[in-house]
Write a protein that holds these residues in place. Structure first.
Motif, PDB file in Angstrom:
ATOM      1  N   ASN A 126       0.536  -1.330   0.177  1.00  0.00           N
ATOM      2  CA  ASN A 126      -0.010   0.674   0.165  1.00  0.00           C
ATOM      3  C   ASN A 126       0.978   2.042   0.443  1.00  0.00           C
ATOM      4  O   ASN A 126       0.819   2.080   0.295  1.00  0.00           O
ATOM      5  CB  ASN A 126      -0.983   0.122   1.165  1.00  0.00           C
ATOM      6  CG  ASN A 126      -1.691  -1.213   1.756  1.00  0.00           C
ATOM      7  OD1 ASN A 126      -1.501  -2.280   1.830  1.00  0.00           O
ATOM      8  ND2 ASN A 126      -3.506  -1.096   0.511  1.00  0.00           N
TER       9      ASN A 126
ATOM     10  N   GLU B  94       3.624   1.837   1.573  1.00  0.00           N
ATOM     11  CA  GLU B  94       4.227   1.804   2.591  1.00  0.00           C
ATOM     12  C   GLU B  94       5.405   1.143   2.974  1.00  0.00           C
ATOM     13  O   GLU B  94       5.364  -0.025   2.542  1.00  0.00           O
ATOM     14  CB  GLU B  94       3.451   2.155   4.097  1.00  0.00           C
ATOM     15  CG  GLU B  94       2.531   3.049   3.808  1.00  0.00           C
ATOM     16  CD  GLU B  94       2.573   3.949   4.701  1.00  0.00           C
ATOM     17  OE1 GLU B  94       3.648   4.408   5.766  1.00  0.00           O
ATOM     18  OE2 GLU B  94       2.268   5.231   4.245  1.00  0.00           O
TER      19      GLU B  94
ATOM     20  N   LEU C  51      -3.660   5.693  -7.722  1.00  0.00           N
ATOM     21  CA  LEU C  51      -3.375   5.498  -6.964  1.00  0.00           C
ATOM     22  C   LEU C  51      -4.525   5.473  -5.742  1.00  0.00           C
ATOM     23  O   LEU C  51      -4.209   4.476  -5.169  1.00  0.00           O
ATOM     24  CB  LEU C  51      -2.762   6.610  -6.417  1.00  0.00           C
ATOM     25  CG  LEU C  51      -1.439   6.831  -6.683  1.00  0.00           C
ATOM     26  CD1 LEU C  51      -0.301   7.902  -6.548  1.00  0.00           C
ATOM     27  CD2 LEU C  51      -0.261   5.706  -6.213  1.00  0.00           C
TER      28      LEU C  51
ATOM     29  N   PHE D 209      -5.260   1.157  -5.778  1.00  0.00           N
ATOM     30  CA  PHE D 209      -3.881   0.829  -4.660  1.00  0.00           C
ATOM     31  C   PHE D 209      -4.361   0.673  -4.047  1.00  0.00           C
ATOM     32  O   PHE D 209      -3.646   0.190  -2.939  1.00  0.00           O
ATOM     33  CB  PHE D 209      -2.645   0.768  -6.159  1.00  0.00           C
ATOM     34  CG  PHE D 209      -2.843   0.944  -6.742  1.00  0.00           C
ATOM     35  CD1 PHE D 209      -3.042   0.029  -7.977  1.00  0.00           C
ATOM     36  CD2 PHE D 209      -1.515   1.984  -8.154  1.00  0.00           C
ATOM     37  CE1 PHE D 209      -3.083  -0.281  -9.688  1.00  0.00           C
ATOM     38  CE2 PHE D 209      -1.594   1.995  -9.758  1.00  0.00           C
ATOM     39  CZ  PHE D 209      -2.661   0.522 -10.460  1.00  0.00           C
ATOM     40  N   ASN D 210      -5.077   1.768  -3.277  1.00  0.00           N
ATOM     41  CA  ASN D 210      -5.388   2.264  -2.035  1.00  0.00           C
ATOM     42  C   ASN D 210      -4.188   2.201  -1.264  1.00  0.00           C
ATOM     43  O   ASN D 210      -4.334   2.068  -0.202  1.00  0.00           O
ATOM     44  CB  ASN D 210      -6.105   0.713  -1.022  1.00  0.00           C
ATOM     45  CG  ASN D 210      -6.786   0.750  -0.220  1.00  0.00           C
ATOM     46  OD1 ASN D 210      -7.171   2.014   0.057  1.00  0.00           O
ATOM     47  ND2 ASN D 210      -7.002  -0.323   0.809  1.00  0.00           N
ATOM     48  N   VAL D 211      -3.644   3.613  -1.927  1.00  0.00           N
ATOM     49  CA  VAL D 211      -2.104   3.523  -1.237  1.00  0.00           C
ATOM     50  C   VAL D 211      -2.757   4.224   0.203  1.00  0.00           C
ATOM     51  O   VAL D 211      -3.563   5.053   0.920  1.00  0.00           O
ATOM     52  CB  VAL D 211      -1.121   4.709  -1.519  1.00  0.00           C
ATOM     53  CG1 VAL D 211      -0.599   3.524  -3.333  1.00  0.00           C
ATOM     54  CG2 VAL D 211      -1.968   5.528  -2.346  1.00  0.00           C
ATOM     55  N   ASN D 212      -0.854   3.795   1.279  1.00  0.00           N
ATOM     56  CA  ASN D 212      -1.684   4.645   2.586  1.00  0.00           C
ATOM     57  C   ASN D 212      -0.906   5.992   3.184  1.00  0.00           C
ATOM     58  O   ASN D 212      -1.360   6.169   4.056  1.00  0.00           O
ATOM     59  CB  ASN D 212      -1.063   3.736   2.941  1.00  0.00           C
ATOM     60  CG  ASN D 212      -1.995   3.137   4.985  1.00  0.00           C
ATOM     61  OD1 ASN D 212      -2.809   3.641   4.948  1.00  0.00           O
ATOM     62  ND2 ASN D 212      -1.138   2.325   4.639  1.00  0.00           N
ATOM     63  N   PHE D 213      -0.917   6.838   2.015  1.00  0.00           N
ATOM     64  CA  PHE D 213       0.440   7.860   2.300  1.00  0.00           C
ATOM     65  C   PHE D 213      -0.888   8.688   1.937  1.00  0.00           C
ATOM     66  O   PHE D 213      -1.719   9.143   1.219  1.00  0.00           O
ATOM     67  CB  PHE D 213       1.387   8.163   1.703  1.00  0.00           C
ATOM     68  CG  PHE D 213       1.694   7.724   0.035  1.00  0.00           C
ATOM     69  CD1 PHE D 213       1.616   8.371  -0.899  1.00  0.00           C
ATOM     70  CD2 PHE D 213       2.035   6.430  -0.388  1.00  0.00           C
ATOM     71  CE1 PHE D 213       1.794   8.315  -2.004  1.00  0.00           C
ATOM     72  CE2 PHE D 213       1.966   5.723  -1.165  1.00  0.00           C
ATOM     73  CZ  PHE D 213       2.109   7.245  -2.197  1.00  0.00           C
TER      74      PHE D 213
ATOM     75  N   LEU E  36       8.031   5.039  -6.011  1.00  0.00           N
ATOM     76  CA  LEU E  36       7.580   5.069  -5.083  1.00  0.00           C
ATOM     77  C   LEU E  36       8.025   4.647  -4.090  1.00  0.00           C
ATOM     78  O   LEU E  36       8.630   5.451  -3.163  1.00  0.00           O
ATOM     79  CB  LEU E  36       5.912   5.863  -5.159  1.00  0.00           C
ATOM     80  CG  LEU E  36       5.053   6.779  -5.942  1.00  0.00           C
ATOM     81  CD1 LEU E  36       3.760   5.848  -5.777  1.00  0.00           C
ATOM     82  CD2 LEU E  36       5.011   8.205  -5.392  1.00  0.00           C
TER      83      LEU E  36
ATOM     84  N   ARG F 292      10.360   6.585  -1.517  1.00  0.00           N
ATOM     85  CA  ARG F 292      10.509   6.766   0.456  1.00  0.00           C
ATOM     86  C   ARG F 292      11.593   6.096   0.944  1.00  0.00           C
ATOM     87  O   ARG F 292      11.480   6.598   2.201  1.00  0.00           O
ATOM     88  CB  ARG F 292       9.481   5.544   0.227  1.00  0.00           C
ATOM     89  CG  ARG F 292       8.152   6.074  -0.098  1.00  0.00           C
ATOM     90  CD  ARG F 292       7.440   7.194   0.471  1.00  0.00           C
ATOM     91  NE  ARG F 292       7.031   6.981   1.973  1.00  0.00           N
ATOM     92  CZ  ARG F 292       5.774   6.731   2.638  1.00  0.00           C
ATOM     93  NH1 ARG F 292       4.791   5.997   1.896  1.00  0.00           N
ATOM     94  NH2 ARG F 292       5.685   6.131   3.740  1.00  0.00           N
TER      95      ARG F 292
END
Lengths: 161, 161, 161, 161
Positions: C139, C141, D34, D37-41, D124, D128
């Motif tokens: 996700n 992270e 995004l 993809f259910n990104v968490n940020f 991405l 990070r």
């Protein structure tokens, strides 16, 4: 010309849910698909049930028949599980004044390599041009209800004789 | 029943090439598509040309007509650019003893949201059931060659009257 | 720089089999995916097992650890089911001299709306730049093995505190 | 940790318009991707321009630099055309206190076989974890601005030496 689209479940409508690690039959994606393809005809999607076709009963088939009998539309597409599609087709024979085409998919419509989009297109192309009666449209072929089997190992429908 | 599939180019066959930052018409993906859908009929893909349909000439249309006239198959699918599909359909009228259906796509078959797969399915479903003659199959409708226009702003084919 | 990719199963590798009406774990599509994306690094795909991660045992985790210990490559990607990914990550802690990143997917890689491609890309981007150690990449992270839970209802991984 | 995503155009954002028979740069699909993809940020998409990168000028690059200088976010992803991505990366060097990663695609994100999703994921993942500075992330590799060329015939980015 208006078309009624009955969804009764089957592989074509299956999604995947990770939380349970099992698939389930969900809302049919057919409305979204037809919107994407910008089709030019009037249609009405009628969700009838969400069943694996192995679980369909005689009562379920009567219900489908009753609904079709009440439809204004002369052209009816039924999306159905593949395992008992031929049985349901036979249960729909004799409905007067309608052209009814059943189709489905070997891979869920949500898969990249699904056959659902091709099959729906093919079934609608046949539906627009066939005479009254009941037909199965699978694997690029049009079958009579009593003259078709699903060849499981070849992943396709075939004529019996 | 055997089907001949003639590819003459158009949007349906367009790929994207970064090196030139332009799209180009490439090998038709139709063979790969039909293999994925596990179709049950014999077919032969005949690549005729790779043209944007705006660039097609009367000579090109004669060539398509000549090829169809020599085919053994009675059923012929032609994948074609959308801009002059109706013109080519008119140029094919009068071929005896064949059912000919033209189709194409508004978005290349290589796009995620392409209409190509649906259109090919629909065209084949119609081809299997229509009587001899020449037809366009687009946007879920079947059109006669002289009675159709491409509505550019609505991204679809429509009957003239 | 060379990368070892261990596949142990999970949702990411699931396909749907109509004959059985069920999803099953199959050959990982990762090799085909990386070929499509034209990646520029050397990699080796090592199929270890094909398990739903709920079925993974301590013995299975020891096996994964043993294989990683014998690898020449310093960079290791592990594709894994999501339900016990954190547990396997903890079982891999303490392997010296390697960077190990685990990833997976909530939807199979064969779905149109899969998160697998994004997750593999994200995990590889992290793998190239992280220091030695064991990490989960989900996700968007990066998580430490002991500090992550799968939030089933939100369909995503979250930091514990 | 919050991420700023600047879109400046390029192949990655191209769609195909049948009415014009051409590809054009449109709204970037990155927000929709995004979300899938259910990104968490936390992230913010900032549309800067819609240019084929061959058309980007020094003025355009100054504009991108100025925008980045005003951002609160320390992590910046730039989606960019591939032909002059390296040149823009060099124009962004020296911005203090930010990690900036540029990526793009050889095939538009709207294609079935696009590399966009993988590249965005990879970029991405790198973003990070990388230290402050400017980087290109393409084809599964991370490059320094002055040490990369686009190999057109191989359809990929490569290190110069």
């Amino acid at each position: 010309m208006a078309i009624a689209i009955l969804t009764v479940g089957g592989t074509i409508d299956k999604d995947y849910f990770d939380a349970l690690s099992e698939y389930q039959i969900t809302e049919s994606p057919i409305h979204e698909l037809l919107h994407t393809f910008n089709v030019n005809f009037d249609y009405q999607v009628i969700p009838v049930m969400k069943k694996d076709s192995l679980d369909m009963t005689d009562e379920d088939r009567s219900k489908v028949r009753d609904i079709i009998n009440t439809l204004e539309q002369k052209l009816v597409l039924v999306t159905h599980g593949t395992d008992t599609m031929a049985q349901t087709a036979q249960a729909l024979e004799g409905i007067s004044d309608k052209t009814i085409v059943l189709t489905g998919a070997m891979k869920p419509a949500r898969f990249k390599d699904t056959d659902a989009v091709f099959n729906i297109g093919f079934a609608l192309g046949a539906l627009r041009t066939l005479q009254q009666g009941v037909y199965l449209a699978m694997n690029g072929e049009i079958f009579a209800p009593g003259n078709v089997i699903k060849n499981r190992s070849a992943h396709r429908f075939e004529q019996i004789s």
